[in-house]
Design a protein around this motif. Sequence first.
Motif, PDB file in Angstrom:
ATOM      1  N   ASP A 198     -16.112  51.096  33.248  1.00  6.28           N
ATOM      2  CA  ASP A 198     -15.244  51.716  34.262  1.00  6.28           C
ATOM      3  C   ASP A 198     -16.056  52.580  35.212  1.00  6.28           C
ATOM      4  O   ASP A 198     -15.975  52.456  36.429  1.00  6.28           O
ATOM      5  CB  ASP A 198     -14.221  52.629  33.570  1.00  6.28           C
ATOM      6  N   ASN A 199     -16.839  53.462  34.579  1.00  8.46           N
ATOM      7  CA  ASN A 199     -17.609  54.436  35.311  1.00  8.46           C
ATOM      8  C   ASN A 199     -18.583  53.787  36.286  1.00  8.46           C
ATOM      9  O   ASN A 199     -18.642  54.124  37.469  1.00  8.46           O
ATOM     10  CB  ASN A 199     -18.373  55.211  34.237  1.00  8.46           C
ATOM     11  N   VAL A 200     -19.327  52.819  35.785  1.00 10.34           N
ATOM     12  CA  VAL A 200     -20.356  52.184  36.592  1.00 10.34           C
ATOM     13  C   VAL A 200     -19.716  51.362  37.712  1.00 10.34           C
ATOM     14  O   VAL A 200     -20.247  51.260  38.814  1.00 10.34           O
ATOM     15  CB  VAL A 200     -21.257  51.325  35.680  1.00 10.34           C
ATOM     16  N   ILE A 201     -18.519  50.816  37.464  1.00 10.28           N
ATOM     17  CA  ILE A 201     -17.862  50.066  38.523  1.00 10.28           C
ATOM     18  C   ILE A 201     -17.367  50.998  39.629  1.00 10.28           C
ATOM     19  O   ILE A 201     -17.461  50.684  40.809  1.00 10.28           O
ATOM     20  CB  ILE A 201     -16.723  49.182  37.953  1.00 10.28           C
ATOM     21  N   TYR A 202     -16.881  52.178  39.258  1.00  5.22           N
ATOM     22  CA  TYR A 202     -16.521  53.150  40.297  1.00  5.22           C
ATOM     23  C   TYR A 202     -17.721  53.458  41.173  1.00  5.22           C
ATOM     24  O   TYR A 202     -17.629  53.448  42.403  1.00  5.22           O
ATOM     25  CB  TYR A 202     -16.004  54.453  39.664  1.00  5.22           C
ATOM     26  N   ILE A 203     -18.857  53.733  40.545  1.00  7.13           N
ATOM     27  CA  ILE A 203     -20.055  54.068  41.317  1.00  7.13           C
ATOM     28  C   ILE A 203     -20.489  52.869  42.167  1.00  7.13           C
ATOM     29  O   ILE A 203     -20.725  52.981  43.365  1.00  7.13           O
ATOM     30  CB  ILE A 203     -21.198  54.496  40.377  1.00  7.13           C
ATOM     31  N   TYR A 246      -9.895  45.052  39.798  1.00  3.32           N
ATOM     32  CA  TYR A 246     -10.309  45.631  38.519  1.00  3.32           C
ATOM     33  C   TYR A 246      -9.935  47.106  38.443  1.00  3.32           C
ATOM     34  O   TYR A 246      -9.302  47.554  37.488  1.00  3.32           O
ATOM     35  CB  TYR A 246     -11.825  45.470  38.322  1.00  3.32           C
ATOM     36  N   ILE A 247     -10.326  47.852  39.488  1.00  4.64           N
ATOM     37  CA  ILE A 247     -10.088  49.301  39.471  1.00  4.64           C
ATOM     38  C   ILE A 247      -8.602  49.599  39.307  1.00  4.64           C
ATOM     39  O   ILE A 247      -8.208  50.464  38.512  1.00  4.64           O
ATOM     40  CB  ILE A 247     -10.634  49.942  40.767  1.00  4.64           C
ATOM     41  N   HIS A 248      -7.754  48.871  40.016  1.00  4.54           N
ATOM     42  CA  HIS A 248      -6.326  49.165  39.931  1.00  4.54           C
ATOM     43  C   HIS A 248      -5.695  48.686  38.639  1.00  4.54           C
ATOM     44  O   HIS A 248      -4.812  49.348  38.099  1.00  4.54           O
ATOM     45  CB  HIS A 248      -5.612  48.602  41.159  1.00  4.54           C
ATOM     46  N   ASN A 254      -4.459  50.857  28.861  1.00  4.77           N
ATOM     47  CA  ASN A 254      -5.110  51.741  27.904  1.00  4.77           C
ATOM     48  C   ASN A 254      -6.310  51.075  27.257  1.00  4.77           C
ATOM     49  O   ASN A 254      -7.423  51.559  27.308  1.00  4.77           O
ATOM     50  CB  ASN A 254      -4.123  52.184  26.838  1.00  4.77           C
ATOM     51  N   LYS A 255      -6.036  49.925  26.644  1.00  5.26           N
ATOM     52  CA  LYS A 255      -7.144  49.161  26.076  1.00  5.26           C
ATOM     53  C   LYS A 255      -7.515  48.105  27.088  1.00  5.26           C
ATOM     54  O   LYS A 255      -6.660  47.561  27.778  1.00  5.26           O
ATOM     55  CB  LYS A 255      -6.701  48.489  24.783  1.00  5.26           C
ATOM     56  N   ILE A 256      -8.797  47.787  27.150  1.00  2.00           N
ATOM     57  CA  ILE A 256      -9.198  46.789  28.126  1.00  2.00           C
ATOM     58  C   ILE A 256      -8.813  45.401  27.599  1.00  2.00           C
ATOM     59  O   ILE A 256      -8.819  45.161  26.396  1.00  2.00           O
ATOM     60  CB  ILE A 256     -10.714  46.900  28.418  1.00  2.00           C
ATOM     61  N   ARG A 257      -8.413  44.508  28.528  1.00  2.23           N
ATOM     62  CA  ARG A 257      -8.024  43.165  28.105  1.00  2.23           C
ATOM     63  C   ARG A 257      -9.104  42.159  28.463  1.00  2.23           C
ATOM     64  O   ARG A 257      -9.961  42.434  29.299  1.00  2.23           O
ATOM     65  CB  ARG A 257      -6.719  42.764  28.788  1.00  2.23           C
ATOM     66  N   ARG A 258      -9.003  40.982  27.863  1.00  2.00           N
ATOM     67  CA  ARG A 258      -9.977  39.930  28.107  1.00  2.00           C
ATOM     68  C   ARG A 258      -9.984  39.542  29.582  1.00  2.00           C
ATOM     69  O   ARG A 258     -11.021  39.384  30.191  1.00  2.00           O
ATOM     70  CB  ARG A 258      -9.619  38.708  27.250  1.00  2.00           C
ATOM     71  N   PHE A 259      -8.786  39.433  30.147  1.00  2.00           N
ATOM     72  CA  PHE A 259      -8.660  39.049  31.546  1.00  2.00           C
ATOM     73  C   PHE A 259      -9.445  40.023  32.444  1.00  2.00           C
ATOM     74  O   PHE A 259     -10.183  39.633  33.340  1.00  2.00           O
ATOM     75  CB  PHE A 259      -7.181  39.027  31.957  1.00  2.00           C
ATOM     76  N   THR A 260      -9.276  41.319  32.157  1.00  2.00           N
ATOM     77  CA  THR A 260      -9.925  42.339  32.975  1.00  2.00           C
ATOM     78  C   THR A 260     -11.448  42.218  32.886  1.00  2.00           C
ATOM     79  O   THR A 260     -12.163  42.381  33.872  1.00  2.00           O
ATOM     80  CB  THR A 260      -9.475  43.732  32.516  1.00  2.00           C
ATOM     81  N   LEU A 261     -11.918  41.923  31.664  1.00  2.00           N
ATOM     82  CA  LEU A 261     -13.366  41.772  31.504  1.00  2.00           C
ATOM     83  C   LEU A 261     -13.884  40.550  32.257  1.00  2.00           C
ATOM     84  O   LEU A 261     -14.942  40.587  32.881  1.00  2.00           O
ATOM     85  CB  LEU A 261     -13.720  41.667  30.016  1.00  2.00           C
ATOM     86  N   TRP A 262     -13.098  39.479  32.206  1.00  2.00           N
ATOM     87  CA  TRP A 262     -13.501  38.281  32.952  1.00  2.00           C
ATOM     88  C   TRP A 262     -13.512  38.548  34.448  1.00  2.00           C
ATOM     89  O   TRP A 262     -14.318  37.983  35.190  1.00  2.00           O
ATOM     90  CB  TRP A 262     -12.584  37.094  32.633  1.00  2.00           C
TER      91      TRP A 262
ATOM     92  N   SER B  84      -1.362  42.321  42.656  1.00  2.00           N
ATOM     93  CA  SER B  84      -0.991  40.941  42.992  1.00  2.00           C
ATOM     94  C   SER B  84      -1.229  40.640  44.468  1.00  2.00           C
ATOM     95  O   SER B  84      -1.702  39.559  44.810  1.00  2.00           O
ATOM     96  CB  SER B  84       0.474  40.692  42.645  1.00  2.00           C
ATOM     97  N   VAL B  85      -0.883  41.590  45.337  1.00  2.00           N
ATOM     98  CA  VAL B  85      -1.097  41.338  46.767  1.00  2.00           C
ATOM     99  C   VAL B  85      -2.588  41.219  47.052  1.00  2.00           C
ATOM    100  O   VAL B  85      -3.027  40.325  47.787  1.00  2.00           O
ATOM    101  CB  VAL B  85      -0.514  42.468  47.653  1.00  2.00           C
ATOM    102  N   ILE B  86      -3.356  42.135  46.485  1.00  2.00           N
ATOM    103  CA  ILE B  86      -4.802  42.062  46.722  1.00  2.00           C
ATOM    104  C   ILE B  86      -5.314  40.704  46.238  1.00  2.00           C
ATOM    105  O   ILE B  86      -6.118  40.048  46.898  1.00  2.00           O
ATOM    106  CB  ILE B  86      -5.543  43.216  46.020  1.00  2.00           C
ATOM    107  N   GLY B  87      -4.801  40.265  45.073  1.00  2.00           N
ATOM    108  CA  GLY B  87      -5.192  38.957  44.547  1.00  2.00           C
ATOM    109  C   GLY B  87      -4.824  37.824  45.499  1.00  2.00           C
ATOM    110  O   GLY B  87      -5.605  36.899  45.710  1.00  2.00           O
ATOM    111  N   GLY B  88      -3.625  37.902  46.080  1.00  2.00           N
ATOM    112  CA  GLY B  88      -3.188  36.864  47.014  1.00  2.00           C
ATOM    113  C   GLY B  88      -4.072  36.815  48.247  1.00  2.00           C
ATOM    114  O   GLY B  88      -4.495  35.744  48.691  1.00  2.00           O
TER     115      GLY B  88
END
Lengths: 295, 420
Positions: A198-203, A246-248, A254-262, B84-88
């Motif tokens: 998270d942190n490194v992506i913000y930077i 990703y950021i949003h 709370n917990k990171i999901r697989r989708f988010t990591l991908w 979703s909008v950003i994704g679109g």
Amino acid sequence: MITWSSFSWFALPTMLLWTLAILMIYRRQLHSEGKVSTELNVNTSSEKGNIPVHAESAKISPLYTSALLTITGILIFGTFIALMWVSLDRPPMRTMGETRLWYTFFLSVIGLIMYLKWRHHWILSFSLVVASVFIIVNLAKPEIHSKDLMPALQSVWFVPHVIAYIMSYAFLSAATIAAIILLYRKDYSDRSLISLTDNVIYIGFGLLMVGLLIGAVWAKEAWGHYWSWDPKETWAFITAAGYLMYIHIRLRENKIRRFTLWLVVFSFVLLMITWKGVNYLPSAKGSVHVYSQQD
Amino acid sequence: MNDKIKRAFWQAPWGYKESIAVVGGLSFVGLMLQLSTGNFNFTLLEYPVGLLAIVGLIVLTGLMIWRHKSPFFVWFSGVPMSVSVIGGVLFFALIMGLVPQHGDGHAHEHSPLGFDTVTRSWPFVLLYSLLMLNLSMVTARRLLNFKWRDYAFYLNHLGLLLLLIAAGIGAADLRRYVMHVQEEATEWRVFSDSGDMIELPVAIHLKDFYMEEYIPKLAIIDKKTGETYPSGNPQMWQIDTLNTKGEIMEWQIEMLEYIHEAVRNSDSTYRHVPMPGSCPAVKVRVINASTGFDRTGWICGGNFAQLYMTMELNEHLNMVMTRPEPKLYRSEVIVYTQSEKAIPASIEVNKPLKVENWFIYQYSYDSDRGKASTTSSFELVYDPWLSWVYIGLWMFIAGSVLLIWEGNKKSKISKDDHLE
Ligand code: HEM
């Protein structure tokens, strides 16, 4: 007056020092392998709650000898960049070979800082190995290094634009490795690694946007318009949108999901296309930003 | 929010599924409109309609503020909708990045779904509008509950919102023209993309075109093919007045004399003459130890006024001088405006001139004549929305710098933040 012909006098000692730094980390890890289980127990009990802590992320102290070796290498390498800058009489940021110098430099600096902050041994080894790969490419494939800077590139925005981008690449590649490690383990509970991501992506994203927006200010001065949907600009936009998602997503997760990591991995692929791949896309014929083809 | 409870599609509270459905549906509507009516016509948004669109945006945002507790607006200005909008938008930008794009006014086959003109296609325009609406509501919702420590959020989101509006809606009022001016002449006419002549409210008188060139390089070419040697990985030597010795492959080069503005004498030597028709020339000694080659002579790249001069190395290869690259070029001009003002100025790449709502850029010159060019081209850009773009841009830059900083803070708070 220094030229590329003296490059190996700086490059080889740097790589030697960095190799030593990595070897020392590696030796230390072998040494402490036996102790891991006890360390782990201590740490799980000292953390609040009952969140499992992965062994690798347990409190490890950084290896200061390695840090020192790394710094010495960075100083030697930085000296070469500084001397090149003086002798070229312009920032060495134009040819691919020259940008590789900066990539090596920032990757090692940022890798070291992150290592001292988050203590994951892989951060230092990874950044030094990749930084060295760029050195090797420069040693193996010397290009024609033009002394000339075309008028459109002669701008105060040039240096901040390139540096912001290169630093952002370095941070975002570290985030990608962290995401891949998490995906590989199939266990997304290592909070230390998640907060690092998270942190490194913000930077990295902040730097990416600074680079992109400074680019827009510059484009207005040089080409008459701040945004023309040129292929390179389009891909920079796509990349930004990926990390923005990703950021949003992470704001309410709370917990990171697989989708988010991908998504982290996917966005990094987009970033690589923006940086390198655009030159090869059919849509990029006639792009004003593809300088390397003219060299 | 208790999103733990399993709920059916479209059953409140709405989340990602519904947001994705809305974005997908809007894209579909856009594609249908594209198929039936072709590209979105941006001239529709020309002043003052663009302003009306902004008023619409503000009214809808006001409606959200008035009804900010309604489940609909909570969802419509929430994270799942934004993502979703950003994704679109990302999806259509990807198409733009992969399919070669076309400008207006050129006759060619158009993709029926608008994939080769994405920025002017209906789905993109609709999603872009949804993005502006959503972003405006998101920002307004946060402002309802104003907190100083959210400064980074406000700078990023307001800055981006201004930028999206001024760049998107402002695109309809943007005008760009290229004007070619001869030295000692005054010009006020330009040609549009479709070839029509337009008279502008500004005129440019070109007093002088000035150019400086870089010191060129030496290269070796194949006499027959003209290809640089060795082919595939050409080597060149940058002529250098300090470091006078160099080499290209097995040829040792020693520079004896360099004249940046040279004119040829009758005996094939060169002398310094600063005039438009001059060009760089260099006297070198070239040695090839393996073949015993040793020759001293002048090499010159030539230009429209002078012949080039090469050095023969063997029956296949010649040593030549590359064309000097431009270092700087600028035009000394007087700009006349409708308000009868005469503004003397010097216009250079990266140093445009601003006159009323027009920006005048150094665009190009007669590249065959290089520094002897007697014409200069300017790009004239009219953008009444530009101030808003800059305000948005700098707010956004400040917000991004703060984001780097936030990222640093994040690791400290996140220890507890991410726990349930
Ligand atoms: C580059 C641009 C953007 C950046 C850097 C950015 C960054 C952020 C950050 C850091 C937050 C968290 C604020 C906080 O919790 O204090 C946030 C929240 C949010 N952003 Fe963005 N954002 C950007 C663009 C957008 C866009 C384009 C949208 C929508 C289309 C959007 C929608 C939202 C929403 C809905 C929230 C949650 C607001 C809330 O918690 O009440 N953002 N953004």
